[in-house]
Design an enzyme around this catalytic site. Structure first.
Site, PDB file in Angstrom:
ATOM      1  N   GLY A  43       0.218   5.766   5.934  1.00  0.00           N
ATOM      2  CA  GLY A  43       1.057   5.463   7.545  1.00  0.00           C
ATOM      3  C   GLY A  43       2.378   5.422   8.428  1.00  0.00           C
ATOM      4  N   ASP A 100       3.568   0.915   8.956  1.00  0.00           N
ATOM      5  CA  ASP A 100       3.464   1.525  10.665  1.00  0.00           C
ATOM      6  C   ASP A 100       3.059   0.602  11.273  1.00  0.00           C
ATOM      7  OD1 ASP A 100       1.018   1.786   9.498  1.00  0.00           O
ATOM      8  OD2 ASP A 100      -0.313   3.195   9.458  1.00  0.00           O
ATOM      9  N   ASP A 134      -1.550  -5.826  11.214  1.00  0.00           N
ATOM     10  CA  ASP A 134      -2.937  -5.410  11.377  1.00  0.00           C
ATOM     11  C   ASP A 134      -3.779  -7.095  11.186  1.00  0.00           C
ATOM     12  OD1 ASP A 134      -4.944  -5.218  12.617  1.00  0.00           O
ATOM     13  OD2 ASP A 134      -6.237  -4.383  11.117  1.00  0.00           O
ATOM     14  N   ASP A 151      -3.064   6.702  11.343  1.00  0.00           N
ATOM     15  CA  ASP A 151      -4.541   8.092  11.194  1.00  0.00           C
ATOM     16  C   ASP A 151      -5.901   7.887  11.831  1.00  0.00           C
ATOM     17  OD1 ASP A 151      -5.027   5.997   8.977  1.00  0.00           O
ATOM     18  OD2 ASP A 151      -6.527   7.883   7.983  1.00  0.00           O
TER      19      ASP A 151
HETATM   20  P1  IMP Z   1      -2.993  -5.356   7.548  1.00  0.00           P
HETATM   21  O1  IMP Z   1      -3.127  -5.407   5.678  1.00  0.00           O
HETATM   22  O2  IMP Z   1      -4.245  -5.420   7.521  1.00  0.00           O
HETATM   23  O3  IMP Z   1      -2.150  -5.601   7.866  1.00  0.00           O
HETATM   24  O4  IMP Z   1      -3.443  -3.838   7.834  1.00  0.00           O
HETATM   25  C1  IMP Z   1      -2.289  -2.871   7.251  1.00  0.00           C
HETATM   26  C2  IMP Z   1      -2.309  -1.458   7.384  1.00  0.00           C
HETATM   27  O5  IMP Z   1      -4.154  -1.388   7.884  1.00  0.00           O
HETATM   28  C3  IMP Z   1      -1.671  -0.839   7.804  1.00  0.00           C
HETATM   29  O6  IMP Z   1      -0.725  -0.013   7.352  1.00  0.00           O
HETATM   30  C4  IMP Z   1      -2.538   0.854   7.931  1.00  0.00           C
HETATM   31  O7  IMP Z   1      -2.668   1.645   7.910  1.00  0.00           O
HETATM   32  C5  IMP Z   1      -3.873   0.371   8.722  1.00  0.00           C
HETATM   33  N1  IMP Z   1      -4.727  -0.211   9.980  1.00  0.00           N
HETATM   34  C6  IMP Z   1      -4.335  -1.723  10.590  1.00  0.00           C
HETATM   35  N2  IMP Z   1      -4.315  -1.115  11.527  1.00  0.00           N
HETATM   36  C7  IMP Z   1      -4.387   0.292  12.453  1.00  0.00           C
HETATM   37  C8  IMP Z   1      -5.303   0.963  13.576  1.00  0.00           C
HETATM   38  O8  IMP Z   1      -4.991   0.638  14.625  1.00  0.00           O
HETATM   39  N3  IMP Z   1      -4.676   2.256  12.980  1.00  0.00           N
HETATM   40  C9  IMP Z   1      -4.528   2.450  11.802  1.00  0.00           C
HETATM   41  N4  IMP Z   1      -4.959   1.957  11.530  1.00  0.00           N
HETATM   42  C10 IMP Z   1      -4.216   0.220  11.127  1.00  0.00           C
HETATM   43 MG    MG Z   2      -0.525   1.691   5.899  1.00  0.00          MG
END
Ligand code: IMP
Ligand code: MG
Length: 182
Positions: A46, A101, A104, A160
Site C-alpha cells: 500500500g 498508506d 485504520d 487497493d
Molecule cells: P490497521 O492495521 O487496521 O491500521 O490497517 C492498516 C492497513 O489496512 C493499511 O496498511 C491498509 O493496507 C489496510 N487498509 C485499511 N483501511 C483501508 C482502506 O480504506 N482502503 C484500503 N486499505 C485499507
Molecule cells: Mg497496507
C-alpha cells in the site's frame, strides 16, 4: 479505456492536493531528521506510491527499505498483522520512520513500532498518508499525517480493494455495489 472508473463513487482527495501535502510532509521530515540518516521503512504494497513521492520531497541523506505484510485479501475488515517478508536493514542505533498508506485499527503501526524498538532502533516514528481515527482499536496516533478522513473504505494512490485500483492518481471512495460483488 478503464472500466474500473465505473466503480468509483467520488474522488475524496485529488492528485494535486496529495502532491502539495506530501511535499509539506517531506519538508517537515527533512527538518526533523537532518543529519540523522533515518531508515525509511515502507509497508508494501500500500505505501509504495506514497513512500516514493515522500522520500523525493526529503532533501536529506536517508536509507529506504521495505517489508511486506499479509494483505486483507478480498475482505475490508482487518485481522492480525502477519509479516510476509521482513526488511533487511540492521536497525540497531537507527532512527526508523515507518511509512504506511493508512492507519485504520492501528494494529499494523503498533505491532511494527514494538517490533522495531525490540531490534534496537533508537527511535521509531510513524508516517501515514491517511488516518481513519473512528476505526481505531488500539491506542495509536501517527507522528506524521497527510489527511484525516471519515470512516470510508478508500482506494487509489497505492491503496487497493482486492488488489484493484492501486494506480488511481487520487484517493477515492467506492460505490456500494463493489463491496456486494465480492
Ligand atoms: P490497521 O492495521 O487496521 O491500521 O490497517 C492498516 C492497513 O489496512 C493499511 O496498511 C491498509 O493496507 C489496510 N487498509 C485499511 N483501511 C483501508 C482502506 O480504506 N482502503 C484500503 N486499505 C485499507
Ligand atoms: Mg497496507
Amino acid at each position: 479505456m478503464r472500466t474500473d472508473r465505473d466503480d468509483i463513487e467520488r474522488v475524496l482527495i485529488d492528485q494535486d492536493e496529495i502532491k502539495r501535502r506530501v511535499e509539506q510532509l517531506g519538508q517537515t521530515l527533512a527538518l526533523d531528521y537532518e543529519g540523522k540518516n533515518p531508515l525509511v521503512l515502507g509497508i508494501l504494497k500500500g505505501a509504495n506510491i506514497f513512500v516514493a513521492d515522500l522520500i523525493r520531497a526529503m532533501d536529506i541523506e536517508l536509507e529506504l527499505d521495505f517489508l511486506i505484510l499479509e494483505s486483507y485479501g478480498h475482505s475490508d475488515t482487518p485481522g492480525a498483522v502477519v509479516l510476509k517478508r521482513d526488511c533487511e536493514t540492521n536497525m540497531e542505533g537507527r532512527d526508523v520512520i515507518i511509512v504506511d498508506d493508512i492507519a485504520d485499527t492501528g494494529q499494523t503501526l503498533e505491532t511494527l513500532k514494538k517490533l522495531f524498538a525490540g531490534r534496537g532502533a533508537v527511535s521509531v516514528k510513524t508516517c501515514v498518508l491517511l488516518d481513519k481515527p473512528a476505526r481505531r482499536k488500539v491506542d495509536c496516533t501517527p507522528d506524521y499525517l497527510g489527511f484525516s478522513i471519515e470512516d470510508h473504505f478508500v482506494v487509489g494512490y497505492g491503496l487497493d480493494y482486492a488488489e484493484r485500483f492501486r494506480n488511481l492518481p487520487g484517493v477515492c471512495t467506492l460505490k456500494k455495489h463493489v463491496y456486494g460483488a465480492i
